[in-house]
Motif scaffolding. Sequence first.
Motif, mmCIF file in Angstrom:
data_model
loop_
_atom_site.group_PDB
_atom_site.id
_atom_site.type_symbol
_atom_site.label_atom_id
_atom_site.label_comp_id
_atom_site.label_asym_id
_atom_site.label_seq_id
_atom_site.Cartn_x
_atom_site.Cartn_y
_atom_site.Cartn_z
ATOM 1 N N ARG A 224 0.850 -1.201 0.000
ATOM 2 C CA ARG A 224 0.000 0.000 0.000
ATOM 3 C C ARG A 224 0.878 1.239 0.000
ATOM 4 O O ARG A 224 1.871 1.310 0.731
ATOM 5 N N LEU A 225 0.458 2.213 -0.800
ATOM 6 C CA LEU A 225 1.164 3.487 -0.832
ATOM 7 C C LEU A 225 0.450 4.449 0.120
ATOM 8 O O LEU A 225 -0.718 4.787 -0.108
ATOM 9 N N VAL A 226 1.125 4.845 1.178
ATOM 10 C CA VAL A 226 0.535 5.768 2.148
ATOM 11 C C VAL A 226 1.065 7.171 1.867
ATOM 12 O O VAL A 226 2.273 7.427 1.948
ATOM 13 N N LEU A 227 0.166 8.060 1.483
ATOM 14 C CA LEU A 227 0.545 9.424 1.110
ATOM 15 C C LEU A 227 0.232 10.359 2.264
ATOM 16 O O LEU A 227 -0.927 10.460 2.689
ATOM 17 N N ILE B 11 -3.331 10.217 4.121
ATOM 18 C CA ILE B 11 -3.455 10.745 5.487
ATOM 19 C C ILE B 11 -3.194 12.253 5.432
ATOM 20 O O ILE B 11 -2.112 12.686 5.038
ATOM 21 N N GLU B 12 -4.188 13.020 5.806
ATOM 22 C CA GLU B 12 -4.019 14.473 5.831
ATOM 23 C C GLU B 12 -3.621 14.917 7.232
ATOM 24 O O GLU B 12 -4.307 14.590 8.209
ATOM 25 N N VAL B 13 -2.522 15.653 7.310
ATOM 26 C CA VAL B 13 -2.067 16.211 8.585
ATOM 27 C C VAL B 13 -2.389 17.706 8.558
ATOM 28 O O VAL B 13 -2.056 18.397 7.585
ATOM 29 N N THR B 14 -3.072 18.175 9.590
ATOM 30 C CA THR B 14 -3.417 19.600 9.635
ATOM 31 C C THR B 14 -3.133 20.170 11.019
ATOM 32 O O THR B 14 -2.888 19.433 11.978
ATOM 33 N N ALA B 15 -3.183 21.482 11.095
ATOM 34 C CA ALA B 15 -3.085 22.187 12.381
ATOM 35 C C ALA B 15 -3.796 23.522 12.170
ATOM 36 O O ALA B 15 -4.104 23.884 11.025
ATOM 37 N N SER B 16 -4.046 24.225 13.250
ATOM 38 C CA SER B 16 -4.752 25.508 13.114
ATOM 39 C C SER B 16 -3.872 26.507 12.354
ATOM 40 O O SER B 16 -2.637 26.373 12.323
ATOM 41 N N ASP B 17 -4.501 27.516 11.782
ATOM 42 C CA ASP B 17 -3.737 28.548 11.065
ATOM 43 C C ASP B 17 -2.693 29.194 11.975
ATOM 44 O O ASP B 17 -1.561 29.448 11.556
ATOM 45 N N ALA B 18 -3.088 29.461 13.210
ATOM 46 C CA ALA B 18 -2.154 30.125 14.127
ATOM 47 C C ALA B 18 -0.912 29.258 14.360
ATOM 48 O O ALA B 18 0.223 29.744 14.372
ATOM 49 N N PRO C 299 -9.283 12.923 2.162
ATOM 50 C CA PRO C 299 -8.330 11.973 2.737
ATOM 51 C C PRO C 299 -9.030 10.736 3.300
ATOM 52 O O PRO C 299 -10.226 10.785 3.600
ATOM 53 N N ASP C 300 -8.283 9.669 3.437
ATOM 54 C CA ASP C 300 -8.824 8.450 4.059
ATOM 55 C C ASP C 300 -8.733 8.541 5.577
ATOM 56 O O ASP C 300 -9.447 7.831 6.284
ATOM 57 N N ALA C 301 -7.835 9.384 6.081
ATOM 58 C CA ALA C 301 -7.708 9.601 7.530
ATOM 59 C C ALA C 301 -7.143 10.999 7.752
ATOM 60 O O ALA C 301 -6.469 11.552 6.872
ATOM 61 N N LYS C 302 -7.431 11.547 8.928
ATOM 62 C CA LYS C 302 -6.936 12.894 9.250
ATOM 63 C C LYS C 302 -6.232 12.874 10.590
ATOM 64 O O LYS C 302 -6.713 12.216 11.525
ATOM 65 N N ILE C 303 -5.143 13.606 10.690
ATOM 66 C CA ILE C 303 -4.487 13.791 11.990
ATOM 67 C C ILE C 303 -4.423 15.292 12.237
ATOM 68 O O ILE C 303 -3.817 16.030 11.453
ATOM 69 N N PHE C 304 -5.084 15.725 13.296
ATOM 70 C CA PHE C 304 -5.039 17.139 13.659
ATOM 71 C C PHE C 304 -3.883 17.296 14.644
ATOM 72 O O PHE C 304 -4.006 16.964 15.819
ATOM 73 N N ASN C 305 -2.756 17.767 14.136
ATOM 74 C CA ASN C 305 -1.518 17.801 14.921
ATOM 75 C C ASN C 305 -1.406 19.121 15.676
ATOM 76 O O ASN C 305 -0.531 19.936 15.400
#
Length: 185
Positions: free
Chosen positions: A5-8, A117-124, A156-162
């Motif tokens: 599997r290719l995990v992006l 997998i989308e990694v996000t964080a707040s704008d600040a 995305p297939d999954a999200k991580i709010f970092n």
Amino acid sequence: MKMGRLVLVVGPSGAGKDTLIRGARRQLGDDPRFVFVRRAITRASSVDEECIELDRERFATLAAEGAFTLHWTAHGLSYGLPRAIEDALKEGHIVVANVSRGVVQEARDRFKESFVIEVTASDAELARRLAQRARPEDGDLNRRFARRTEVSALQPDAKIFNDTTPENSTSGFVRLLCDLADAHA
Ligand SMILES: Nc1ncnc2c1ncn2[C@@H]1O[C@H](COP(=O)(O)OP(=O)(O)OP(=O)(O)O)[C@@H](O)[C@H]1O
Ligand SMILES: O=P(O)(O)OC[C@H]1O[C@H](OP(=O)(O)O)[C@H](O)[C@@H]1O
């Protein structure tokens, strides 16, 4: 043999993609199920990411020769995933790579077993981290920050709010990778 599997791993600059990948590699680097991709980039390696360092001319030559499975440009730089990842996929590995949101559709079309997998964080937090990282090759930080909403959206297939600690998010990321590997076995 079953295809791997290719995990992006995608998301705006400063979200923490390299941090999570580095942490996961530390924990899973000896686990033969996983391959963490070293990208080719037209910049020097840094503490954030060890890459295959290429100048623009060499990158263009290799790209024209088909040396990259996926390649893209962003922030005035060129990035590529070496063709060798296709062998790793054929051997059944879970192949983990940091890529542009802009190549997700192409990757999904070409690799049916891809997982985004989308990694996000707040704008600040994004703004604070970009300023604090202060990598010389990052160029105009305002442009980098603006790009967070400029690249086309994806599902995305999954999200991580970092937005908590790197350790916390890394644990979640490692768990996700292990679950994927277990489900794929
Ligand atoms: N949870 C966190 N809390 C605080 N700082 C963090 C966290 N995660 C990452 N950082 C810091 O934020 C900065 C950006 O992280 P990182 O380089 O991993 O992001 P990235 O998504 O790979 O960005 P880019 O796309 O620009 O490479 C780094 O200095 C990193 O140490
Ligand atoms: O905004 P989009 O296109 O999703 O991502 C663009 C590129 O920016 C980041 O690279 P860097 O390591 O910060 O240079 C990502 O890793 C990706 O390659």
